[in-house]
Every structure is written in C-alpha cells, then in structure tokens.
Scaffold this motif. Structure first.
Motif, PDB file in Angstrom:
ATOM      1  N   ARG A  25       0.741  -1.235   0.067  1.00 47.45           N
ATOM      2  CA  ARG A  25      -0.082  -0.143  -0.174  1.00 47.45           C
ATOM      3  C   ARG A  25       0.731   1.259   0.209  1.00 47.45           C
ATOM      4  NH1 ARG A  25      -4.444  -1.385   4.707  1.00 47.45           N
ATOM      5  NH2 ARG A  25      -3.672   0.781   5.187  1.00 47.45           N
ATOM      6  N   VAL A  26       2.088   1.091   0.847  1.00 47.36           N
ATOM      7  CA  VAL A  26       2.771   2.371   0.759  1.00 47.36           C
ATOM      8  C   VAL A  26       4.026   2.457  -0.360  1.00 47.36           C
ATOM      9  CG1 VAL A  26       2.082   3.038   3.003  1.00 47.36           C
ATOM     10  CG2 VAL A  26       4.035   1.459   2.686  1.00 47.36           C
ATOM     11  N   GLU A  27       4.060   1.154  -1.050  1.00 45.35           N
ATOM     12  CA  GLU A  27       5.093   1.008  -2.087  1.00 45.35           C
ATOM     13  C   GLU A  27       6.495   0.935  -1.538  1.00 45.35           C
ATOM     14  OE1 GLU A  27       4.612   3.992  -5.201  1.00 45.35           O
ATOM     15  OE2 GLU A  27       2.455   3.130  -5.656  1.00 45.35           O
ATOM     16  N   MET A  28       6.570   0.151  -0.685  1.00 46.24           N
ATOM     17  CA  MET A  28       7.776  -0.123   0.052  1.00 46.24           C
ATOM     18  C   MET A  28       7.992  -1.637   0.205  1.00 46.24           C
ATOM     19  SD  MET A  28       7.623   2.589   3.139  1.00 46.24           S
ATOM     20  CE  MET A  28       9.356   2.383   3.782  1.00 46.24           C
ATOM     21  N   PRO A  30       8.337  -5.149   2.609  1.00 44.80           N
ATOM     22  CA  PRO A  30       8.101  -5.757   3.943  1.00 44.80           C
ATOM     23  C   PRO A  30       9.767  -5.323   4.831  1.00 44.80           C
ATOM     24  CG  PRO A  30       7.403  -6.969   2.380  1.00 44.80           C
ATOM     25  CD  PRO A  30       8.299  -6.114   1.608  1.00 44.80           C
ATOM     26  N   VAL A  31      10.805  -5.578   4.134  1.00 39.29           N
ATOM     27  CA  VAL A  31      12.013  -5.371   4.942  1.00 39.29           C
ATOM     28  C   VAL A  31      12.377  -3.850   5.287  1.00 39.29           C
ATOM     29  CG1 VAL A  31      14.504  -5.338   4.826  1.00 39.29           C
ATOM     30  CG2 VAL A  31      13.277  -7.288   3.784  1.00 39.29           C
ATOM     31  N   GLN A  32      11.894  -2.978   4.538  1.00 43.45           N
ATOM     32  CA  GLN A  32      11.822  -1.779   4.950  1.00 43.45           C
ATOM     33  C   GLN A  32      10.835  -1.212   5.898  1.00 43.45           C
ATOM     34  OE1 GLN A  32      11.029  -0.142   0.708  1.00 43.45           O
ATOM     35  NE2 GLN A  32      13.012   0.996   1.106  1.00 43.45           N
ATOM     36  N   ILE A  33       9.640  -1.945   5.975  1.00 40.86           N
ATOM     37  CA  ILE A  33       8.457  -1.611   7.003  1.00 40.86           C
ATOM     38  C   ILE A  33       8.950  -2.079   8.237  1.00 40.86           C
ATOM     39  CG2 ILE A  33       6.358  -2.012   7.936  1.00 40.86           C
ATOM     40  CD1 ILE A  33       6.168  -0.231   5.414  1.00 40.86           C
ATOM     41  N   SER A  34       9.543  -3.454   8.406  1.00 40.26           N
ATOM     42  CA  SER A  34      10.235  -3.940   9.425  1.00 40.26           C
ATOM     43  C   SER A  34      11.464  -3.174  10.159  1.00 40.26           C
ATOM     44  CB  SER A  34      10.683  -5.522   9.191  1.00 40.26           C
ATOM     45  OG  SER A  34      11.060  -6.019  10.197  1.00 40.26           O
ATOM     46  N   GLY A  35      12.408  -2.627   9.051  1.00 42.76           N
ATOM     47  CA  GLY A  35      13.227  -1.961   9.825  1.00 42.76           C
ATOM     48  C   GLY A  35      12.845  -0.846  10.340  1.00 42.76           C
ATOM     49  N   ILE A  36      11.906  -0.093   9.964  1.00 43.79           N
ATOM     50  CA  ILE A  36      11.430   1.153  10.375  1.00 43.79           C
ATOM     51  C   ILE A  36      10.728   0.782  12.033  1.00 43.79           C
ATOM     52  CG2 ILE A  36       9.531   2.878  10.392  1.00 43.79           C
ATOM     53  CD1 ILE A  36      10.115   2.963   7.395  1.00 43.79           C
ATOM     54  N   LEU A  37       9.818  -0.297  11.791  1.00 43.95           N
ATOM     55  CA  LEU A  37       9.088  -0.609  13.120  1.00 43.95           C
ATOM     56  C   LEU A  37      10.212  -1.157  14.096  1.00 43.95           C
ATOM     57  CD1 LEU A  37       5.802  -2.188  11.814  1.00 43.95           C
ATOM     58  CD2 LEU A  37       6.241   0.175  12.466  1.00 43.95           C
ATOM     59  N   LEU A  43      12.691   6.834   9.919  1.00 43.31           N
ATOM     60  CA  LEU A  43      11.523   6.931   9.225  1.00 43.31           C
ATOM     61  C   LEU A  43      11.638   8.260   8.503  1.00 43.31           C
ATOM     62  CD1 LEU A  43       8.433   6.338   8.521  1.00 43.31           C
ATOM     63  CD2 LEU A  43       7.821   7.450  10.636  1.00 43.31           C
ATOM     64  N   GLU A  44      11.651   8.388   7.357  1.00 40.37           N
ATOM     65  CA  GLU A  44      11.735   9.738   6.502  1.00 40.37           C
ATOM     66  C   GLU A  44      10.361  10.313   6.477  1.00 40.37           C
ATOM     67  OE1 GLU A  44      14.821  10.616   5.549  1.00 40.37           O
ATOM     68  OE2 GLU A  44      15.941   8.920   6.038  1.00 40.37           O
ATOM     69  N   ALA A  45      10.618  11.677   6.277  1.00 38.80           N
ATOM     70  CA  ALA A  45       9.367  12.348   6.244  1.00 38.80           C
ATOM     71  C   ALA A  45       8.326  12.150   5.278  1.00 38.80           C
ATOM     72  CB  ALA A  45       9.617  13.758   6.285  1.00 38.80           C
ATOM     73  N   ASN A  46       8.960  11.644   4.255  1.00 39.52           N
ATOM     74  CA  ASN A  46       8.072  11.466   3.048  1.00 39.52           C
ATOM     75  C   ASN A  46       7.434  10.170   3.193  1.00 39.52           C
ATOM     76  OD1 ASN A  46      10.689  10.254   2.643  1.00 39.52           O
ATOM     77  ND2 ASN A  46       9.922   9.939   0.577  1.00 39.52           N
ATOM     78  N   GLU A  47       8.094   9.245   3.876  1.00 33.84           N
ATOM     79  CA  GLU A  47       7.581   8.057   4.326  1.00 33.84           C
ATOM     80  C   GLU A  47       6.277   8.103   5.425  1.00 33.84           C
ATOM     81  OE1 GLU A  47      11.666   5.523   3.490  1.00 33.84           O
ATOM     82  OE2 GLU A  47      11.208   5.878   5.526  1.00 33.84           O
ATOM     83  N   LEU A  48       6.415   8.952   6.116  1.00 26.91           N
ATOM     84  CA  LEU A  48       5.696   9.133   7.423  1.00 26.91           C
ATOM     85  C   LEU A  48       4.354   9.594   6.743  1.00 26.91           C
ATOM     86  CD1 LEU A  48       4.475   9.549  10.201  1.00 26.91           C
ATOM     87  CD2 LEU A  48       5.617  11.858  10.182  1.00 26.91           C
ATOM     88  N   PHE A  49       4.452  10.329   5.700  1.00 24.42           N
ATOM     89  CA  PHE A  49       3.178  10.915   5.126  1.00 24.42           C
ATOM     90  C   PHE A  49       2.394   9.879   4.354  1.00 24.42           C
ATOM     91  CE2 PHE A  49       5.287  15.198   5.616  1.00 24.42           C
ATOM     92  CZ  PHE A  49       4.324  15.661   6.443  1.00 24.42           C
ATOM     93  N   PHE A  51       2.722   6.637   5.325  1.00 24.24           N
ATOM     94  CA  PHE A  51       2.197   5.864   6.303  1.00 24.24           C
ATOM     95  C   PHE A  51       0.698   6.516   6.708  1.00 24.24           C
ATOM     96  CE2 PHE A  51       5.029   3.139   8.530  1.00 24.24           C
ATOM     97  CZ  PHE A  51       5.804   2.537   7.373  1.00 24.24           C
ATOM     98  N   CYS A  52       0.630   7.893   6.867  1.00 20.57           N
ATOM     99  CA  CYS A  52      -0.536   8.558   7.240  1.00 20.57           C
ATOM    100  C   CYS A  52      -1.652   8.554   6.388  1.00 20.57           C
ATOM    101  CB  CYS A  52      -0.204  10.192   7.439  1.00 20.57           C
ATOM    102  SG  CYS A  52       0.795  10.668   8.964  1.00 20.57           S
ATOM    103  N   ASP A  53      -1.448   8.512   5.195  1.00 22.93           N
ATOM    104  CA  ASP A  53      -2.431   8.132   3.915  1.00 22.93           C
ATOM    105  C   ASP A  53      -3.055   6.890   4.098  1.00 22.93           C
ATOM    106  OD1 ASP A  53      -2.147  10.701   3.317  1.00 22.93           O
ATOM    107  OD2 ASP A  53      -1.006  10.356   1.319  1.00 22.93           O
ATOM    108  N   ALA A  54      -2.146   5.802   4.396  1.00 21.59           N
ATOM    109  CA  ALA A  54      -2.552   4.379   4.356  1.00 21.59           C
ATOM    110  C   ALA A  54      -3.332   4.175   5.578  1.00 21.59           C
ATOM    111  CB  ALA A  54      -1.172   3.626   4.328  1.00 21.59           C
TER     112      ALA A  54
END
Length: 83
Positions: A25-28, A30-37, A43-49, A51-54
């Motif tokens: 959904r956020v065009e990342m 799973p490894v990137q998501i796992s790394g963030i969590l 977590l870059e600002a553009n990624e946060l936005f 996440f917010c949308d999703a």
C-alpha cells in the motif's frame, strides 16, 4: 522524547496489520517496514506521510497514539491501572 515508530508498531498491532500487505500500500518492501518498526531504519518524512495516508491518520494522531511510546503518559497510565 517518544519515538513515533513505537506508536506505529502499536497501531499495526491494534489494527492487525500485516507488514507485507501494508508495504504494498505504501510502495515499500516488507524489509523496509520491518526496519522502521524495529528502529533499525529511520522513518523519513515522505514515508511518514505515506503511512498517514494508508492509515487514514494525521502525523499528530500517530504521534499522540496511546499505548505506543513508553513516555510519561504511559507511566501515568500504568500507575492508575495498578491502583
């Protein structure tokens, strides 16, 4: 200071989100998501936005999400629950 990634982890848990599906959904990846969590990746600002949308939440709603960060608010809640 609390880390918004703690709150994101709690949101994932509370909503029963699957990292692999969310990643699409956020065009990342799973490894990137796992790394963030897991706080192994920033977590870059553009990624946060993204996440917010999703999640259909604002950055402020994520930052103030109850149960994620172990800051003073959580300590106060714990004391109240123990009484």
């Amino acid at each position: 200071m609390s880390d918004i990634r703690d709150n994101l982890r709690q949101i994932f848990e509370d909503r029963g989100l699957v990292q692999a599906k969310f990643a699409k959904r956020v065009e990342m990846t799973p490894v990137q998501i796992s790394g963030i969590l897991n706080k192994k990746r920033r977590l870059e600002a553009n990624e946060l936005f993204c996440f917010c949308d999703a999640l259909n939440m604002s950055p402020k709603e994520i930052q103030e999400y109850p149960g994620g960060a172990k800051g003073p608010a959580m300590e106060n809640r714990k004391e109240t629950e123990d009484e």
